[in-house]
Design a protein around this motif. Structure first.
Motif, PDB file in Angstrom:
ATOM      1  N   ALA A 111       0.843  -1.198   0.000  1.00  0.00           N
ATOM      2  CA  ALA A 111       0.000   0.000   0.000  1.00  0.00           C
ATOM      3  C   ALA A 111       0.880   1.251   0.000  1.00  0.00           C
ATOM      4  N   ALA A 112       1.915   1.257   0.854  1.00  0.00           N
ATOM      5  CA  ALA A 112       2.833   2.407   0.937  1.00  0.00           C
ATOM      6  C   ALA A 112       3.555   2.635  -0.384  1.00  0.00           C
ATOM      7  N   LEU A 113       3.898   1.549  -1.051  1.00  0.00           N
ATOM      8  CA  LEU A 113       4.623   1.619  -2.320  1.00  0.00           C
ATOM      9  C   LEU A 113       3.772   2.244  -3.430  1.00  0.00           C
ATOM     10  N   HIS A 114       2.481   1.913  -3.450  1.00  0.00           N
ATOM     11  CA  HIS A 114       1.636   2.313  -4.581  1.00  0.00           C
ATOM     12  C   HIS A 114       0.722   3.517  -4.326  1.00  0.00           C
ATOM     13  N   MET A 115       0.401   3.816  -3.072  1.00  0.00           N
ATOM     14  CA  MET A 115      -0.536   4.923  -2.806  1.00  0.00           C
ATOM     15  C   MET A 115      -0.101   6.277  -3.361  1.00  0.00           C
ATOM     16  N   PRO A 116       1.204   6.621  -3.295  1.00  0.00           N
ATOM     17  CA  PRO A 116       1.589   7.957  -3.761  1.00  0.00           C
ATOM     18  C   PRO A 116       1.344   8.231  -5.245  1.00  0.00           C
ATOM     19  N   VAL A 117       1.106   7.189  -6.071  1.00  0.00           N
ATOM     20  CA  VAL A 117       0.810   7.459  -7.493  1.00  0.00           C
ATOM     21  C   VAL A 117      -0.649   7.884  -7.686  1.00  0.00           C
ATOM     22  N   PHE A 118      -1.458   7.721  -6.660  1.00  0.00           N
ATOM     23  CA  PHE A 118      -2.870   8.116  -6.739  1.00  0.00           C
ATOM     24  C   PHE A 118      -3.001   9.599  -6.390  1.00  0.00           C
ATOM     25  N   PRO A 119      -3.700  10.383  -7.209  1.00  0.00           N
ATOM     26  CA  PRO A 119      -3.866  11.809  -6.888  1.00  0.00           C
ATOM     27  C   PRO A 119      -4.592  12.030  -5.559  1.00  0.00           C
ATOM     28  N   GLN A 120      -5.398  11.059  -5.155  1.00  0.00           N
ATOM     29  CA  GLN A 120      -6.129  11.170  -3.880  1.00  0.00           C
ATOM     30  C   GLN A 120      -5.173  11.234  -2.694  1.00  0.00           C
ATOM     31  N   TYR A 121      -3.977  10.726  -2.888  1.00  0.00           N
ATOM     32  CA  TYR A 121      -2.987  10.736  -1.800  1.00  0.00           C
ATOM     33  C   TYR A 121      -2.696  12.159  -1.341  1.00  0.00           C
ATOM     34  N   GLN A 122      -2.672  13.101  -2.302  1.00  0.00           N
ATOM     35  CA  GLN A 122      -2.320  14.480  -1.975  1.00  0.00           C
ATOM     36  C   GLN A 122      -3.340  15.152  -1.050  1.00  0.00           C
ATOM     37  N   SER A 123      -4.602  14.755  -1.157  1.00  0.00           N
ATOM     38  CA  SER A 123      -5.639  15.383  -0.323  1.00  0.00           C
ATOM     39  C   SER A 123      -6.061  14.491   0.849  1.00  0.00           C
ATOM     40  N   TRP A 124      -5.409  13.361   0.999  1.00  0.00           N
ATOM     41  CA  TRP A 124      -5.741  12.431   2.087  1.00  0.00           C
ATOM     42  C   TRP A 124      -5.382  13.056   3.434  1.00  0.00           C
ATOM     43  N   GLY A 125      -6.328  13.077   4.339  1.00  0.00           N
ATOM     44  CA  GLY A 125      -6.129  13.718   5.640  1.00  0.00           C
ATOM     45  C   GLY A 125      -5.022  13.115   6.495  1.00  0.00           C
ATOM     46  N   LYS A 126      -4.734  11.828   6.288  1.00  0.00           N
ATOM     47  CA  LYS A 126      -3.710  11.159   7.109  1.00  0.00           C
ATOM     48  C   LYS A 126      -2.382  11.008   6.364  1.00  0.00           C
ATOM     49  N   LYS A 127      -2.212  11.765   5.285  1.00  0.00           N
ATOM     50  CA  LYS A 127      -1.023  11.621   4.438  1.00  0.00           C
ATOM     51  C   LYS A 127       0.284  11.735   5.225  1.00  0.00           C
ATOM     52  N   TRP A 128       0.430  12.804   6.000  1.00  0.00           N
ATOM     53  CA  TRP A 128       1.697  13.033   6.694  1.00  0.00           C
ATOM     54  C   TRP A 128       1.901  12.025   7.807  1.00  0.00           C
ATOM     55  N   GLU A 129       0.855  11.773   8.560  1.00  0.00           N
ATOM     56  CA  GLU A 129       0.931  10.796   9.655  1.00  0.00           C
ATOM     57  C   GLU A 129       1.363   9.425   9.106  1.00  0.00           C
ATOM     58  N   TYR A 130       0.756   9.051   7.995  1.00  0.00           N
ATOM     59  CA  TYR A 130       1.085   7.756   7.400  1.00  0.00           C
ATOM     60  C   TYR A 130       2.511   7.750   6.853  1.00  0.00           C
ATOM     61  N   LEU A 131       2.891   8.806   6.150  1.00  0.00           N
ATOM     62  CA  LEU A 131       4.242   8.883   5.588  1.00  0.00           C
ATOM     63  C   LEU A 131       5.297   8.672   6.671  1.00  0.00           C
ATOM     64  N   LEU A 132       5.098   9.284   7.826  1.00  0.00           N
ATOM     65  CA  LEU A 132       6.080   9.161   8.914  1.00  0.00           C
ATOM     66  C   LEU A 132       6.125   7.747   9.501  1.00  0.00           C
ATOM     67  N   SER A 133       5.050   6.983   9.300  1.00  0.00           N
ATOM     68  CA  SER A 133       5.017   5.607   9.821  1.00  0.00           C
ATOM     69  C   SER A 133       5.663   4.603   8.857  1.00  0.00           C
ATOM     70  N   VAL A 134       5.845   5.015   7.607  1.00  0.00           N
ATOM     71  CA  VAL A 134       6.310   4.081   6.561  1.00  0.00           C
ATOM     72  C   VAL A 134       7.658   3.438   6.880  1.00  0.00           C
ATOM     73  N   PRO A 135       8.672   4.188   7.396  1.00  0.00           N
ATOM     74  CA  PRO A 135       9.966   3.533   7.653  1.00  0.00           C
ATOM     75  C   PRO A 135       9.898   2.403   8.691  1.00  0.00           C
ATOM     76  N   ASP A 136       8.818   2.336   9.454  1.00  0.00           N
ATOM     77  CA  ASP A 136       8.683   1.290  10.479  1.00  0.00           C
ATOM     78  C   ASP A 136       7.977   0.038   9.965  1.00  0.00           C
ATOM     79  N   ILE A 137       7.538   0.070   8.701  1.00  0.00           N
ATOM     80  CA  ILE A 137       6.858  -1.090   8.116  1.00  0.00           C
ATOM     81  C   ILE A 137       7.911  -2.128   7.716  1.00  0.00           C
TER      82      ILE A 137
END
Length: 200
Positions: A111-137
């Motif tokens: 999900a982390a690998l592919h979500m950023p290609v979706f334009p919806q990612y830019q307006s997603w309310g949890k974008k930053w919170e999720y991005l910061l969690s990615v290195p721990d996956i």
């Protein structure tokens, strides 16, 4: 490159009639299907791999078999590559499916690998919170690469980062810079990105 056009059209027919098959059969078909959008790009595949009905069908299959981790991963990968490489229209239903997959420990990396290609990612309310969690996956080394690439993408978009997000990104990159085995080229690149984040 050997074209798989006949196989692709056959798989499309099967997937559009997915309710005729068992979960195990679908897993086999989707495993074969997922390899094609991930393989070398061919314009011969575009009519199938940009088909919105097929995209919606993949989401429906994924929603039907939420506990099948293999299917979840294959569908996320197929959708991500279809959107990125074949210009499949990225619908909210597809993006919501990927967001739901972030709660699945096995599928979260994909999900982390592919979500950023979706334009919806830019307006997603949890974008930053999720991005910061990615290195721990898990696997963490690969996840850091996804995190880092997404940070660079956000910089290219001139997407204003909240101060606390910038600080957290800087810490994560600085931590990686402390790796003694880090290649000098990567070190330079990380430092350049750090500088870009600081000066955004």
């Amino acid at each position: 490159m050997k074209l798989k056009t006949d196989a692709l059209y056959s798989l499309k027919d099967k997937l559009l009639n997915w309710q005729d098959f068992s979960e195990q059969e679908l897993e086999t078909y989707i495993r074969e299907f997922e390899k094609i959008p991930r393989d070398e790009v061919s314009t011969f595949y575009t009519p199938v791999l940009s088909d919105s009905q097929l995209g919606a069908t993949l989401v429906a299959i994924g929603q039907q078999f939420l506990t099948n981790d293999k299917l979840q991963i294959l569908i996320i990968s197929a959708l991500g590559n279809m959107v990125w490489r074949y210009r499949l229209t990225p619908t909210d239903a597809m993006f919501d499916f990927l967001v739901a997959a972030t709660g699945n420990k096995k599928a979260n990396f994909y999900a982390a690998l592919h979500m950023p290609v979706f334009p919806q990612y830019q307006s997603w309310g949890k974008k930053w919170e999720y991005l910061l969690s990615v290195p721990d996956i898990a696997p963490k080394k690969k996840s850091f690469v996804v995190f880092y690439d997404t940070v660079k993408q956000q910089l290219k978009q001139h997407d204003t980062m909240p101060l606390e997000v910038k600080q957290a990104i800087i810490k994560k990159i600085q931590f990686r810079l402390e790796d003694v085995e880090l290649h000098p080229y990567l070190k330079e690149e990380y430092l350049a990105t750090l500088h870009a984040v600081v000066n955004q």
